[in-house]
Enzyme design. Structure first.
Site, PDB file in Angstrom:
ATOM      1  N   LYS A 114     -10.492  -7.096  -8.968  1.00 39.54           N
ATOM      2  CA  LYS A 114     -10.316  -7.162  -7.509  1.00 39.54           C
ATOM      3  C   LYS A 114     -11.194  -8.274  -6.982  1.00 39.54           C
ATOM      4  O   LYS A 114     -12.185  -8.647  -7.615  1.00 39.54           O
ATOM      5  CB  LYS A 114     -10.734  -5.838  -6.860  1.00 39.54           C
ATOM      6  CG  LYS A 114     -10.146  -5.596  -5.486  1.00 39.54           C
ATOM      7  CD  LYS A 114      -8.782  -4.933  -5.559  1.00 39.54           C
ATOM      8  CE  LYS A 114      -8.204  -4.685  -4.190  1.00 39.54           C
ATOM      9  NZ  LYS A 114      -7.017  -3.823  -4.253  1.00 39.54           N
TER      10      LYS A 114
HETATM   11  P1  NAD Z   1      -2.893  -4.642   5.855  1.00 40.19           P
HETATM   12  O1  NAD Z   1      -3.893  -5.671   6.156  1.00 40.19           O
HETATM   13  O2  NAD Z   1      -1.441  -5.017   5.835  1.00 40.19           O
HETATM   14  O3  NAD Z   1      -3.033  -3.436   6.915  1.00 40.19           O
HETATM   15  C1  NAD Z   1      -4.240  -2.757   7.114  1.00 40.19           C
HETATM   16  C2  NAD Z   1      -4.053  -1.804   8.270  1.00 40.19           C
HETATM   17  O4  NAD Z   1      -5.252  -1.030   8.426  1.00 40.19           O
HETATM   18  C3  NAD Z   1      -3.809  -2.498   9.606  1.00 40.19           C
HETATM   19  O5  NAD Z   1      -2.837  -1.767  10.350  1.00 40.19           O
HETATM   20  C4  NAD Z   1      -5.165  -2.410  10.285  1.00 40.19           C
HETATM   21  O6  NAD Z   1      -5.060  -2.424  11.706  1.00 40.19           O
HETATM   22  C5  NAD Z   1      -5.645  -1.066   9.778  1.00 40.19           C
HETATM   23  N1  NAD Z   1      -7.086  -0.890   9.905  1.00 40.19           N
HETATM   24  C6  NAD Z   1      -8.074  -1.760   9.570  1.00 40.19           C
HETATM   25  N2  NAD Z   1      -9.267  -1.249   9.870  1.00 40.19           N
HETATM   26  C7  NAD Z   1      -9.036  -0.028  10.380  1.00 40.19           C
HETATM   27  C8  NAD Z   1      -9.867   1.007  10.880  1.00 40.19           C
HETATM   28  N3  NAD Z   1     -11.209   0.863  10.895  1.00 40.19           N
HETATM   29  N4  NAD Z   1      -9.297   2.146  11.317  1.00 40.19           N
HETATM   30  C9  NAD Z   1      -7.950   2.291  11.314  1.00 40.19           C
HETATM   31  N5  NAD Z   1      -7.117   1.346  10.842  1.00 40.19           N
HETATM   32  C10 NAD Z   1      -7.649   0.206  10.394  1.00 40.19           C
HETATM   33  O7  NAD Z   1      -3.337  -3.959   4.493  1.00 40.19           O
HETATM   34  P2  NAD Z   1      -2.460  -3.169   3.448  1.00 40.19           P
HETATM   35  O8  NAD Z   1      -2.012  -4.128   2.409  1.00 40.19           O
HETATM   36  O9  NAD Z   1      -1.459  -2.320   4.166  1.00 40.19           O
HETATM   37  O10 NAD Z   1      -3.571  -2.251   2.762  1.00 40.19           O
HETATM   38  C11 NAD Z   1      -3.946  -0.977   3.297  1.00 40.19           C
HETATM   39  C12 NAD Z   1      -4.582  -0.144   2.211  1.00 40.19           C
HETATM   40  O11 NAD Z   1      -3.661  -0.014   1.131  1.00 40.19           O
HETATM   41  C13 NAD Z   1      -5.870  -0.721   1.585  1.00 40.19           C
HETATM   42  O12 NAD Z   1      -6.710   0.349   1.222  1.00 40.19           O
HETATM   43  C14 NAD Z   1      -5.345  -1.420   0.349  1.00 40.19           C
HETATM   44  O13 NAD Z   1      -6.353  -1.567  -0.631  1.00 40.19           O
HETATM   45  C15 NAD Z   1      -4.285  -0.437  -0.073  1.00 40.19           C
HETATM   46  N6  NAD Z   1      -3.275  -0.996  -0.961  1.00 40.19           N
HETATM   47  C16 NAD Z   1      -2.527  -2.080  -0.623  1.00 40.19           C
HETATM   48  C17 NAD Z   1      -1.570  -2.553  -1.510  1.00 40.19           C
HETATM   49  C18 NAD Z   1      -0.656  -3.682  -1.161  1.00 40.19           C
HETATM   50  O14 NAD Z   1       0.250  -3.969  -1.957  1.00 40.19           O
HETATM   51  N7  NAD Z   1      -0.784  -4.327  -0.019  1.00 40.19           N
HETATM   52  C19 NAD Z   1      -1.393  -1.929  -2.761  1.00 40.19           C
HETATM   53  C20 NAD Z   1      -2.175  -0.817  -3.069  1.00 40.19           C
HETATM   54  C21 NAD Z   1      -3.103  -0.354  -2.159  1.00 40.19           C
END
Ligand code: NAD
Length: 424
Positions: A114
């Site tokens: 990561k």
């Molecule tokens: P993203 O940047 O597209 O979205 C993140 C979201 O979280 C946004 O809506 C943002 O407003 C919100 N957010 C940020 N800080 C916040 C807070 N303090 N309180 C409430 N909401 C908050 O990110 P993503 O890709 O959707 O990732 C979200 C989670 O999923 C992370 O934990 C990431 O590690 C995990 N994840 C993502 C992927 C992927 O393919 N993108 C894969 C596996 C896991």
């Protein structure tokens, strides 16, 4: 003098500490392989880099970047890159370790890695964002590569950032190296289905968990925290299956509507600086009330450590689908288990993204691209096979799905470690 003598020692309440406790819980189920378990508690390699860029106003700004390769026993490192002001080495260590467990849980031929930069990208211009991405890629270029470690998008990173990373790595190595990152735009060797893959995996595993619980998705009430790539896509798929989204929280605040939020209106507004609370079709409430909203399914899809003991006691959900990585602290895990709330853990629930990243990487190497149906059929099959095996393990040992996922995954990782042996 600091109490922290080694970088692998966790600071209190940190995601890395959560991960270490999760490993401790699986050790009793590892049999003879337990003698190798310490390897799971130590990242193989951690790189900290300085990322200096010239800002639009002429200032020179320095940012701190990281790339951690937690374990590569089963294959090259794989894991996203996060741009967020709260990123720390310890957070990246935890996220890399969860990638090791996740890739093994769905049996992809990868290890776990990561990366991240401690920066608020919302405060950067597009030009500054490109510069920081390119300099960071050059700095970590000494350890990434299509056969060594393959980054992907995570919080606040996307296809455009992956395109810049691919280009920078390719310029530095003198070729066009599409396989060095996944989550790329389609024109650059990206895969159909990748953008929606994580949300789709949350839906597929959630639908199966709901079926086993006897929870009808038609009319089911769902609360979603984090409305980005993962949360909004999962929400759309659940609504298509007849559920309603009764609460959404993002970084701008919380909105609720017990009759169901209209996603066609909410999603576009949530992508603007106004965020989810800019949407008129719901009531804006204080953030802590999100956890009190009456719901059947809770989807944390934002950041780590969101479900603490208090919130675990409060939630009315019967099912928690961990779209985010590490959203539940171990104490809260115990409370949810005691209360009979089923948790589909991150390391299987959100594995859809890395699974389609794997498809993208394979397509890049063969330069032969699949259609979206083929991708979705293969994704669903891999996710369902993995979930069913984990469920059988949970039933056999009478353990939670999280510990069962760790049991299945850690057996694969440590068997690989044992068969490879220690060098020299
Ligand atoms: P993203 O940047 O597209 O979205 C993140 C979201 O979280 C946004 O809506 C943002 O407003 C919100 N957010 C940020 N800080 C916040 C807070 N303090 N309180 C409430 N909401 C908050 O990110 P993503 O890709 O959707 O990732 C979200 C989670 O999923 C992370 O934990 C990431 O590690 C995990 N994840 C993502 C992927 C992927 O393919 N993108 C894969 C596996 C896991």
């Amino acid at each position: 003098m600091s109490e922290k003598l080694s970088f692998v020692q966790p600071t209190p309440n940190s995601p890395w500490g959560t991960y270490l406790q999760q490993v401790d819980r699986v050790i009793p189920y590892l049999g003879d392989l337990a003698r190798w378990a310490e390897t799971l508690k130590r990242p193989k390699r951690a790189l900290i880099v300085d990322v200096p860029i010239e800002m639009d106003d002429g200032r020179i700004a320095h940012y701190e970047g990281y790339r951690v390769q937690h374990n590569m026993s089963r294959g090259p490192g794989k894991g996203g890159v996060r741009f967020h002001p709260d990123v720390t080495l310890e957070e990246v260590m935890a996220l890399s370790a969860w990638m090791t467990v996740k890739t093994a849980a769905v049996n992809l031929p990868y290890g776990g890695a990561k990366g991240g930069i401690r920066v608020d990208p919302k405060k950067l211009s597009q030009k500054e964002l490109e510069k920081i991405t390119r300099r960071y890629t050059s700095e970590i270029g000494i350890i990434i590569g299509p056969h060594t470690d393959i980054p992907a998008p995570d919080v606040n990173t996307n296809g455009q950032i992956m395109a810049w990373m691919m280009d920078t790595y390719s310029m530095n190595t003198g070729g066009t190296s599409t396989g060095v990152v996944t989550g790329k735009p389609l024109h650059l060797g990206g895969s159909l289905g990748r953008v929606k893959a994580t949300g789709r995996g949350v839906f597929v595993t959630g639908r199966e968990a709901a079926r086993r619980l006897g929870l009808d998705l038609r009319g089911a009430r769902i609360a979603v925290q984090g409305f980005g790539n993962v949360g909004s896509v999962a929400a759309e798929l659940f609504v298509e299956a007849g559920a309603k989204i009764v609460a959404v929280q993002d970084h701008t605040g919380t909105i609720v509507n017990e009759n169901g939020l209209d996603l066609a209106g909410l999603i576009p507004i949530s992508r603007t600086p106004a965020g989810a609370v800019g949407f008129e079709g719901g009531d804006k409430v204080p953030n802590e009330q999100f956890w009190d909203v009456a719901c059947d399914i809770l989807i944390p899809a934002a950041l780590e450590g969101q479900i603490n003991a208090d919130r675990a006691r409060k939630t009315s959900a019967r099912l928690v689908l961990e779209g985010a990585n590490g959203p539940t602290v171990p104490e809260a895990d115990d409370i949810l288990a005691e209360r009979g709330v089923l948790v589909v853990p991150d390391v299987i629930c959100n594995a859809g993204g890395v699974t389609v990243s794997y498809f993208e990487w394979v397509q890049d190497f063969s330069s032969f691209f699949w259609d979206e149906d083929e991708i979705n059929v293969r994704l669903d099959r891999i996710m369902m096979n993995a979930l069913n095996q984990i469920w059988d393990t949970a039933d056999k040992h009478k353990i939670t799905l999280r510990t069962a996922t760790y049991a299945v995954a850690c057996e694969r990782i440590l068997t690989a470690r044992q068969e490879r042996g220690l060098y020299p």
